[in-house]
Design a protein around this motif. Structure first.
Motif, PDB file in Angstrom:
ATOM      1  N   HIS A   1      43.833  44.440  35.887  1.00 23.60           N
ATOM      2  CA  HIS A   1      43.846  43.021  35.382  1.00 23.60           C
ATOM      3  C   HIS A   1      44.676  42.677  34.273  1.00 23.60           C
ATOM      4  CE1 HIS A   1      40.020  42.498  37.553  1.00 23.60           C
ATOM      5  NE2 HIS A   1      40.169  41.269  37.396  1.00 23.60           N
TER       6      HIS A   1
ATOM      7  N   ASP B   1      36.029  42.950  36.434  1.00 24.92           N
ATOM      8  CA  ASP B   1      35.256  42.099  37.377  1.00 24.92           C
ATOM      9  C   ASP B   1      33.910  42.836  37.164  1.00 24.92           C
ATOM     10  OD1 ASP B   1      37.385  40.789  38.203  1.00 24.92           O
ATOM     11  OD2 ASP B   1      37.857  41.756  40.030  1.00 24.92           O
TER      12      ASP B   1
ATOM     13  N   GLY C   1      32.057  39.244  41.705  1.00 19.14           N
ATOM     14  CA  GLY C   1      32.959  39.083  40.935  1.00 19.14           C
ATOM     15  C   GLY C   1      34.310  39.225  40.894  1.00 19.14           C
TER      16      GLY C   1
ATOM     17  N   HIS D   1      43.414  35.314  38.406  1.00 12.75           N
ATOM     18  CA  HIS D   1      43.098  36.328  38.165  1.00 12.75           C
ATOM     19  C   HIS D   1      43.522  36.988  36.632  1.00 12.75           C
ATOM     20  CE1 HIS D   1      42.569  40.678  39.376  1.00 12.75           C
ATOM     21  NE2 HIS D   1      43.752  40.995  38.784  1.00 12.75           N
TER      22      HIS D   1
ATOM     23  N   GLU E   1      38.646  34.753  32.955  1.00 11.77           N
ATOM     24  CA  GLU E   1      38.523  36.083  32.943  1.00 11.77           C
ATOM     25  C   GLU E   1      38.435  36.593  31.552  1.00 11.77           C
ATOM     26  OE1 GLU E   1      38.152  37.893  37.402  1.00 11.77           O
ATOM     27  OE2 GLU E   1      40.334  38.004  36.411  1.00 11.77           O
TER      28      GLU E   1
HETATM   29 ZN   LIG Z   1      38.995  39.764  38.098  1.00 11.19          ZN
END
Ligand SMILES: [Zn+2]
Length: 281
Positions: free
Chosen positions: A33, A42, A113, A166, A171
């Motif tokens: 990530h 996630d 997720g 992403h 996030e």
């Molecule tokens: Zn993610």
């Protein structure tokens, strides 16, 4: 009141099913990530949101033990990714859902997720409904796709389209709100997809305003050097707390909507008593 399935005695899970509580199943994946977030992003985000939502309405829902692994073959150029074959994954999640249905849970909500889990999880939910011949309701949703997070997300975000994909603003902010010590904001970057509008993604915004809602998922390493697609630099704890509250509230609303949904009976049109004339009325 207990709301975690895993912490219940077996007869308590029976009682939970008899109370018509919705079984909420978090599903995620482990993968890169970006240079600033752990590979469990996630999992932490999805289980964190589900945990909060179910804890808020324990008499209406049960938190099923999460499925941490998912479908990420296109991320395998990055260290840290663990991926499950698409068919294994679909069958695994279907089997977990069918186990819940076997024990009497009539409404199951899979909460996703990880973007690339969405298609397989749609199928896992549908296969569960087919397996139980329409006698239960199994649905799936991404945690960034409930009504409330869409509404609040548009107000809270600062990045332009593509910024909340992403490892981006959404996030990163959520992870900051949940486990700030594990985020290295000094390494946060803003990196965007080179693809044209119809193939760009943005978790909170959905389809690009100048594009069609097409689907194209190339290898991740062909689109980004850092692993990020989005603007992680815009993330803050304060935004994360707002995203977390909205995602939680959105999930609570959806759980309640599913719990209040009657299971519509099937009508087998092959049966003799349904005439050509009455079949459509
Ligand atoms: Zn993610």
């Amino acid at each position: 009141m207990k709301y975690r399935f895993a912490e219940m005695i077996w007869y308590e899970t029976k009682e939970a099913a008899e109370q018509d509580r919705v079984a909420v199943l978090p599903v995620a994946t482990y993968e890169d990530h970006g240079p600033h977030l752990p590979v469990d992003t996630d999992v932490v985000l999805c289980t964190g949101i589900c945990e909060r939502a179910v804890a808020r309405i324990p008499s209406e829902a049960v938190l099923a033990p999460p499925v941490p692994h998912g479908y990420s073959p296109h991320h395998m150029d990055f260290h840290g990714t663990l991926t499950i074959g698409w068919d294994t994954f679909i069958k695994y999640v279907r089997d977990v859902c069918c186990s819940l249905a076997h024990h009497g849970f009539k409404r199951i909500l899979i909460v996703n997720g990880h973007g690339s889990n969405a298609s397989p999880l749609d199928l896992a939910a549908r296969l569960t409904n087919i397996e139980y011949e329409g006698k239960i309701l199994c649905a799936s949703v991404n945690h960034w796709d409930t009504r409330k997070i869409k509404e609040v997300g548009a107000e809270v975000r600062d990045s332009e389209y593509g910024g909340t994909s992403h490892g981006g603003e959404y996030e990163t902010a959520l992870y900051l709100a949940l486990k700030p010590d594990l985020v290295d904001m000094s390494r946060a970057v803003d990196e965007r997809s080179p693809l044209p509008p119809s193939f760009k993604t943005d978790l909170l915004a959905g389809t690009h305003p100048q594009g069609s809602a097409a689907r194209l998922i190339p290898y991740w390493s062909s689109q980004t050097v850092s692993g990020v697609l989005g603007d992680a630099t815009k993330a803050t704890v304060e935004k994360g707390e707002k995203f977390l509250e909205a995602a939680t509230e959105g999930l609570v609303e959806l759980i309640r909507e599913l719990r209040g949904t009657e299971i519509p009976p099937r009508r087998d049109q092959h049966e003799e008593h349904i005439s050509r004339k009455t079949a459509w009325t």
